[in-house]
Design an enzyme around this catalytic site. Structure first.
Site, short mmCIF file in Angstrom:
data_model
loop_
_atom_site.label_atom_id
_atom_site.label_comp_id
_atom_site.label_asym_id
_atom_site.label_seq_id
_atom_site.Cartn_x
_atom_site.Cartn_y
_atom_site.Cartn_z
N CYS A 1 4.43 4.02 15.61
CA CYS A 1 5.38 4.03 16.73
C CYS A 1 6.73 4.46 16.18
O CYS A 1 7.19 3.92 15.18
CB CYS A 1 5.55 2.64 17.31
SG CYS A 1 4.02 1.97 17.91
N THR B 1 11.54 -7.94 -11.50
CA THR B 1 10.94 -9.28 -11.59
C THR B 1 9.77 -9.40 -10.62
O THR B 1 9.89 -9.06 -9.44
CB THR B 1 12.02 -10.35 -11.26
OG1 THR B 1 13.10 -10.16 -12.18
CG2 THR B 1 11.47 -11.76 -11.40
N ASN C 1 -7.80 4.21 8.85
CA ASN C 1 -7.22 3.06 9.55
C ASN C 1 -7.23 3.19 11.07
O ASN C 1 -7.11 2.21 11.78
CB ASN C 1 -5.78 2.82 9.07
CG ASN C 1 -4.95 4.07 9.05
OD1 ASN C 1 -5.31 5.06 8.40
ND2 ASN C 1 -3.85 4.06 9.75
N SER D 1 -3.80 -3.35 -0.58
CA SER D 1 -2.68 -4.08 0.02
C SER D 1 -3.16 -5.46 0.47
O SER D 1 -4.30 -5.60 0.92
CB SER D 1 -2.15 -3.27 1.22
OG SER D 1 -1.15 -4.00 1.89
N ALA D 2 -2.28 -6.46 0.34
CA ALA D 2 -2.71 -7.84 0.60
C ALA D 2 -2.76 -8.22 2.08
O ALA D 2 -3.60 -9.01 2.49
CB ALA D 2 -1.77 -8.81 -0.13
N GLY E 1 0.80 -1.21 0.00
CA GLY E 1 0.00 0.00 0.00
C GLY E 1 0.84 1.27 0.00
O GLY E 1 0.52 2.25 -0.68
N THR E 2 1.93 1.25 0.75
CA THR E 2 2.77 2.45 0.85
C THR E 2 3.32 2.81 -0.53
O THR E 2 3.28 3.99 -0.93
CB THR E 2 3.93 2.19 1.84
OG1 THR E 2 3.35 1.82 3.09
CG2 THR E 2 4.81 3.40 2.01
N GLN F 1 -7.87 -0.17 3.82
CA GLN F 1 -8.71 -0.67 4.92
C GLN F 1 -10.14 -0.96 4.46
O GLN F 1 -10.97 -1.39 5.26
CB GLN F 1 -8.74 0.34 6.08
CG GLN F 1 -7.40 0.59 6.73
CD GLN F 1 -6.91 -0.58 7.59
OE1 GLN F 1 -7.66 -1.49 7.94
NE2 GLN F 1 -5.62 -0.56 7.94
C1 LIG Z 1 -4.94 3.20 5.13
C2 LIG Z 1 -3.62 2.57 4.87
N1 LIG Z 1 -2.90 2.95 3.80
C3 LIG Z 1 -1.71 2.42 3.51
C4 LIG Z 1 -1.15 1.47 4.31
C5 LIG Z 1 0.20 0.92 3.96
O1 LIG Z 1 0.08 -0.37 3.41
P1 LIG Z 1 1.33 -1.37 3.40
O2 LIG Z 1 1.52 -1.84 4.82
O3 LIG Z 1 0.93 -2.47 2.48
O4 LIG Z 1 2.51 -0.62 2.90
C6 LIG Z 1 -1.83 1.05 5.45
C7 LIG Z 1 -1.22 0.07 6.38
O5 LIG Z 1 -1.24 0.23 7.58
C8 LIG Z 1 -3.10 1.61 5.74
O6 LIG Z 1 -3.81 1.25 6.82
#
Ligand SMILES: Cc1ncc(COP(=O)(O)O)c(C=O)c1O
Length: 391
Positions: free
Chosen positions: A327, A239, A153, A201-202, A73-74, A181
């Site tokens: 944290c 890859t 989140n 995100s998985a 997700g990041t 989320q």
């Molecule tokens: C709303 C939201 N966006 C993005 C992320 C980041 O996802 P990832 O952990 O797959 O990088 C999170 C993970 O905590 C999230 O809750």
């Protein structure tokens, strides 16, 4: 052995056995490079295609090619914000987001500001909702992108995504949403909701960590993320992590397939939890929207309690929960989300996130509430003593 209870599912989840079964052959039996032309490569590529199809189907994308795999997700958030902003910088350099986004979005926006872009961070109301009137006032001629998360989140509030996307398009602005989320918690239909770009995100849905995707509607431009390979249609070279992608595809399929049954379970667990807390602990308040929220996330403020101490005491009792915010160096930051919602320092300082998973039972909740009651009483007696001593 002491009973342990995991109530931090918004942070991450275990990989389900169905997902693991999907992944396992990709570590040895089908180990080809998905980019190779020979049969080993074609077998791996077929697995990647299948995962892409599954995810596209789950969110009603019109083409599987609109799914670009990322490391999570990041990465997808960073890519969406910076990649779209850069691709449209000739048109304008103004972006709109909200104050309660995940740091993956907020920090990507900060980076854009350093490059000379302007960013409007929309405030939210006390329930964590973006106000449509604020959005309307913030749109300018040079606005190119609006990014508002589907589900927060920390508090679980669900935004009015369809309405926000519609406004974006009325003003010819691209709309991205972080739906990390939201997947498996609410229905996501990118066509019906008019979403141009979406992050998934998985590992929040019983898939593996380190894999996610960006949905990007056909025709929306984005700067390439990684050069050096033709993978992901040349936009993100490297890859492909076939086992992870296979697991993500399967986890998404299951999350959508089982959504209504899982949500019913989570709703029951949440209602039971709130009733038990209400019956056993005083001076507790609920943060987030009372109705427009996902079932799996409950954020509570305990008056006269310091969240860091509470987390530690609960951990000693085998209960894993979270402060919801990041944290850093073993100390917990003040939550930017609760601050934006206008919580005073005491409420923000005593806020804990409980996030439930499909396997949590009433027995888990009983165990948690028992530990919670004991720990809160302990901390409040110290707090009362400290206050009395100061008089
Ligand atoms: C709303 C939201 N966006 C993005 C992320 C980041 O996802 P990832 O952990 O797959 O990088 C999170 C993970 O905590 C999230 O809750």
């Amino acid at each position: 052995m002491e009973k342990k209870v995991y109530l931090d599912n918004a942070s991450t989840t275990y990989v389900s056995s169905e997902v693991m079964a999907e992944m396992l052959p990709c570590f040895n039996a089908i180990y080809g490079n998905a980019n190779s032309v020979h049969s080993y490569g074609r077998d791996a590529s077929a697995i990647v295609d299948r995962a892409r199809d599954r995810i596209a189907h789950a969110i009603n994308a019109s083409k599987s090619q609109e799914i670009y795999f990322t490391s999570g997700g990041t990465e997808a958030d960073n890519w969406a914000i910076r990649g779209i902003a850069h691709a449209y910088s000739n048109k304008g350099r103004h972006i709109i987001t909200s104050q309660i986004e995940h740091h993956a979005v907020l920090d990507a926006c900060k980076r854009l500001e350093e490059e000379g872009f302007e960013v409007t961070y929309l405030p939210v109301d006390s329930h964590g909702l973006v106000k449509i009137v604020d959005l309307l006032h913030s749109i300018r001629k040079d606005t190119t992108l609006i990014s508002i998360m589907s589900v927060n989140n920390e508090v679980g509030t669900i935004q009015n995504i369809k309405a926000i996307a519609k406004i974006a398009h009325d003003y010819d602005v691209i709309f991205h949403t972080d739906a990390v989320q939201a997947l498996g918690a609410i229905k996501l239909d990118v066509q019906d909701m008019e979403i141009d770009a979406m992050t998934l995100s998985a590992h929040k849905i019983h898939g593996p960590k380190g894999v996610g995707c960006l949905y990007l509607k056909n025709g929306i431009r984005i700067e390439n993320l990684l050069e050096g390979g033709s993978q992901e249609r040349g936009k993100r070279g490297g890859t492909v992590n076939v086992p992870a992608v296979a697991g993500f595809g399967k986890a998404t399929e299951i999350a959508v397939r089982d959504m209504s049954i899982n949500q019913q379970k989570l709703r029951n667990v949440r209602e039971y939890f709130l009733k038990q807390v209400g019956d056993n602990i005083e001076l507790v308040s609920l943060n987030g929207h009372p109705l427009q929220k996902v079932n799996g996330i409950v954020n509570l403020s305990f008056d006269m309690v310091d969240k860091e101490s509470l987390l530690m005491l609960l951990d000693m009792e085998g209960i894993a929960v979270s402060a919801g915010s990041a944290c850093t160096a073993n100390s917990i930051e003040q939550s930017h989300v609760l601050k934006a919602m206008g919580l005073d320092d005491e409420k923000a300082n005593g806020a804990i996130r409980f996030s439930f998973g499909k396997n949590n039972s009433k027995h888990d909740i009983d165990h948690c509430v028992e530990a919670l009651k004991k720990s809160v009483e302990q901390l409040r007696s110290i707090s009362a003593l400290t206050k009395a001593g100061r008089k």
